[in-house]
Design a protein around this motif. Structure first.
Motif, PDB file in Angstrom:
ATOM      1  N   SER A  66      -0.887   3.596 -11.360  1.00 23.05           N
ATOM      2  CA  SER A  66       0.512   3.161 -11.280  1.00 23.05           C
ATOM      3  C   SER A  66       1.456   4.360 -11.256  1.00 23.05           C
ATOM      4  N   TYR A  67       1.087   5.452 -11.921  1.00 23.07           N
ATOM      5  CA  TYR A  67       1.883   6.683 -11.878  1.00 23.07           C
ATOM      6  C   TYR A  67       1.974   7.194 -10.442  1.00 23.07           C
ATOM      7  N   LEU A  68       0.823   7.247  -9.753  1.00 25.62           N
ATOM      8  CA  LEU A  68       0.823   7.729  -8.368  1.00 25.62           C
ATOM      9  C   LEU A  68       1.545   6.759  -7.434  1.00 25.62           C
ATOM     10  N   SER A  69       1.392   5.475  -7.684  1.00 18.29           N
ATOM     11  CA  SER A  69       2.071   4.478  -6.864  1.00 18.29           C
ATOM     12  C   SER A  69       3.586   4.603  -7.005  1.00 18.29           C
ATOM     13  N   SER A  70       4.059   4.758  -8.230  1.00 12.13           N
ATOM     14  CA  SER A  70       5.501   4.917  -8.426  1.00 12.13           C
ATOM     15  C   SER A  70       5.976   6.249  -7.856  1.00 12.13           C
ATOM     16  N   TRP A  71       5.121   7.274  -7.864  1.00 12.34           N
ATOM     17  CA  TRP A  71       5.474   8.546  -7.235  1.00 12.34           C
ATOM     18  C   TRP A  71       5.657   8.366  -5.734  1.00 12.34           C
ATOM     19  N   LYS A  72       4.749   7.623  -5.124  1.00 12.40           N
ATOM     20  CA  LYS A  72       4.827   7.424  -3.677  1.00 12.40           C
ATOM     21  C   LYS A  72       6.085   6.657  -3.281  1.00 12.40           C
ATOM     22  N   HIS A  73       6.490   5.697  -4.107  1.00 12.41           N
ATOM     23  CA  HIS A  73       7.637   4.850  -3.771  1.00 12.41           C
ATOM     24  C   HIS A  73       8.918   5.303  -4.473  1.00 12.41           C
ATOM     25  N   ARG A  74       8.962   6.545  -4.909  1.00 11.62           N
ATOM     26  CA  ARG A  74      10.114   7.042  -5.646  1.00 11.62           C
ATOM     27  C   ARG A  74      11.378   7.099  -4.794  1.00 11.62           C
ATOM     28  N   GLY A  75      11.238   7.313  -3.501  1.00  8.45           N
ATOM     29  CA  GLY A  75      12.400   7.396  -2.618  1.00  8.45           C
ATOM     30  C   GLY A  75      13.024   6.038  -2.352  1.00  8.45           C
ATOM     31  N   ALA A  76      12.262   4.979  -2.497  1.00 12.32           N
ATOM     32  CA  ALA A  76      12.756   3.633  -2.194  1.00 12.32           C
ATOM     33  C   ALA A  76      13.260   2.949  -3.463  1.00 12.32           C
ATOM     34  N   GLY A  77      13.883   3.715  -4.328  1.00 12.13           N
ATOM     35  CA  GLY A  77      14.444   3.123  -5.534  1.00 12.13           C
ATOM     36  C   GLY A  77      13.456   2.960  -6.660  1.00 12.13           C
ATOM     37  N   GLY A  78      12.281   3.533  -6.514  1.00 10.84           N
ATOM     38  CA  GLY A  78      11.277   3.442  -7.579  1.00 10.84           C
ATOM     39  C   GLY A  78      11.665   4.331  -8.757  1.00 10.84           C
ATOM     40  N   ALA A  79      11.284   3.934  -9.932  1.00 11.92           N
ATOM     41  CA  ALA A  79      11.610   4.693 -11.137  1.00 11.92           C
ATOM     42  C   ALA A  79      10.422   5.558 -11.527  1.00 11.92           C
ATOM     43  N   TRP A  80      10.241   6.664 -10.815  1.00 11.12           N
ATOM     44  CA  TRP A  80       9.148   7.578 -11.119  1.00 11.12           C
ATOM     45  C   TRP A  80       9.677   8.698 -11.996  1.00 11.12           C
TER      46      TRP A  80
END
Length: 197
Positions: A66-80
């Motif tokens: 989940s850490y890597l997933s949130s890292w990948k989607h950090r630009g789309a408003g993800g809270a990484w």
């Protein structure tokens, strides 16, 4: 200085208090030592292994995924948010398929492209070491390569080992079967390809 002043100084030095938890631990240690019949004192390596086992925190592989997933989607408003412990765990266990699944490893390869500095250098050195170790194993055991070609379609048996974080990498390597060693090698090559771009 008179003898009484010297005696007072010595008494002050001896008066240092021992914390209750330290006294309790010493008493417990002494009690367990007395329970053991004829046991010799433990070696320092056993003590270190025991301490490492007590200190080690077993990270859930899903947490790392989940850490890597949130890292990948950090630009789309993800809270990484960067987490050094999770990154260290991922880098330490990225070559172990039972801890880092294929989809997580694919995300990790993207994540590794952004590594800089000593972390990148260490990852390259670790991947090279693992790749070379497999190549040496392959040279030493050419008959296993023939067996592998014969058993191409068979699944490898499930590994009965429990590779904990307290185990040394060399011990873990020796316990791997040829198929798992090959998996580690492939992952090391992929890491090298990504980091050497």
């Amino acid at each position: 200085m008179t003898a009484t002043n010297a005696q007072k100084k010595a008494a002050r030095r001896k008066k240092k208090r021992i914390s209750k938890h330290v006294m309790k631990a010493n008493e417990e240690r002494e009690a367990t030592r007395q329970q053991k019949e004829g046991a010799t004192p433990k070696s320092t390596s056993n003590k270190k292994a025991k301490r490492a086992k007590q200190k080690s925190h077993v990270k859930d592989p899903n947490e790392a995924a989940s850490y890597l997933s949130s890292w990948k989607h950090r630009g789309a408003g993800g809270a990484w948010k960067f987490n050094k412990n999770t990154q260290s765990w991922l880098l330490r266990h990225c070559f172990e398929p039972e801890k880092v699944s294929k989809p997580t490893f694919a995300l990790l390869l993207e994540y590794l492209k952004g590594l800089k500095g000593t972390t990148r250098t260490r990852m390259i050195a670790d991947a090279q070491r693992r790749a070379l170790r497999y190549k040496e194993f392959e040279k030493a055991n050419p008959e296993q390569q023939q067996d592998k070609a014969d058993k191409k379609e068979e699944d490898s048996p499930a590994s009965s080992k429990q590779a904990g974080e307290d185990e040394n990498d060399e011990i873990r390597w020796k316990r791997l079967d040829a198929h798992d060693k090959r998996k580690e090698y492939k992952r090391a090559r992929k890491v090298l390809d990504v980091l050497n771009e």
